[in-house]
Motif scaffolding. Sequence first.
Motif: not given
Length: 444
Positions: A81-87
Amino acid sequence: MLSKLNVSKVGLKLIALGSVAALAVSLISLPTAANAESVATTLTKNKITLVIADETGFPLTDKLAEEFTKQHPNVKFKINRDSFANLTANSPRLLASNNAPDLIRLPTIGDTVKNKLLLNLDPYVKAYGWDKWSAAQLSGLRVNSKNVRGSGNLYQLGLGYSITGVFMNLNHAKTLGITAPPESLAEFEADLAKAKAANILPIMAGDKDGVVNFAVQALINTYGDRQKLSDWIYNVPGATYNTPGAIKGADKIREWADKGYFPEDINAIDYFTFITRFQNGEGLFEFNGNWEAANVQAKLGANSKFFLFPSLNKGGKHVAMGAANSFSVPAKSKNKTAIVYFLNWIHTNAAARQITLDVTGATPGGDPKTALPKVAAGSLIEDGLKMAAQLSKDNGYIDFMANATAGIYANAIIPQSQLLVGSKITGKDFVTAVQESYAKELGR
């Protein structure tokens, strides 16, 4: 990030709110060759681990993976998992990696198809019987050879699908002698007039962040042609927003504003404020989506109803906005057959469909004839499921016009809709300005 249209309550909410800048949901890609005869639909008996790249704060994949492993013990999952922005920013690198995941949350496609980074799912459509699913619901997940959304090959599926409609406060309805949701635009407007005459706010809405456009598009959907508007949203060459239906729909919003059907301070009201005010009892109607069903239910209980915005004439087919919480299979996945089996299972297995609904409040999609998940009788979530089934039957799904381009929402829709509900411009002015911004952004 918000959580609206994000089935995860993140992605879908933003998509619904109009992909505020960062979220222009170009939900698709271009072809990677594969033949229908070459795909397998049986799950391996070997021990494997499927890797999913997902955003933080989205427990649906955890719950689905847990249930799938329970049913198929040889399959384990690793969810990164990663933040929406990073992903979103890192997805091209992840897809191109030799260690690409087997499934990735991908709200925007970018150049991933041109770079052959996504698996073309079309060969699985016949193999699994996905051709029985709502074509309109899947259209936004397709891209053709010219890199235009809305047709061509399938590159994504949703883990939950949002649907928009209208919430009604039944306490106010009872006071006004309204016994059932309106079944035509004329009936809806008659209810608005009754509310105004009784000093009950007809429509609780806010437009500080442009969300009155749920109502704007509902009316454009009613007066216009679904396919023509879809073509515009999907950037089909030659498509235009400047149509008689769009102008008529926008003019109706101006008319409602002139009649005082919206809050006087609508342009100062943001999303959170207007949903809170409705849930606290202000307003007969609220335009919104199924992601808010549980929240409205918690506040208003049995004194609420959720329904599709009515068609122009009683008995007509419905058109409503909806979006998928979109996931793609990387072309470099080492477990393509198994991960597509998992995607199909999510849409067809009773336990999986129930999990999708319970965790997200969104419809699980799939064949409209498939039994609906269990919900509390008379609940707003049950209303949402019935609405989704009706919309699939009517082939009436359409993407949000705010997703047409990356900048259309912030650059045109928000400021122009504020002028429209402020009774400063006409429907023609609104439509012309939005089309000019669209054409400028796309270089047309």
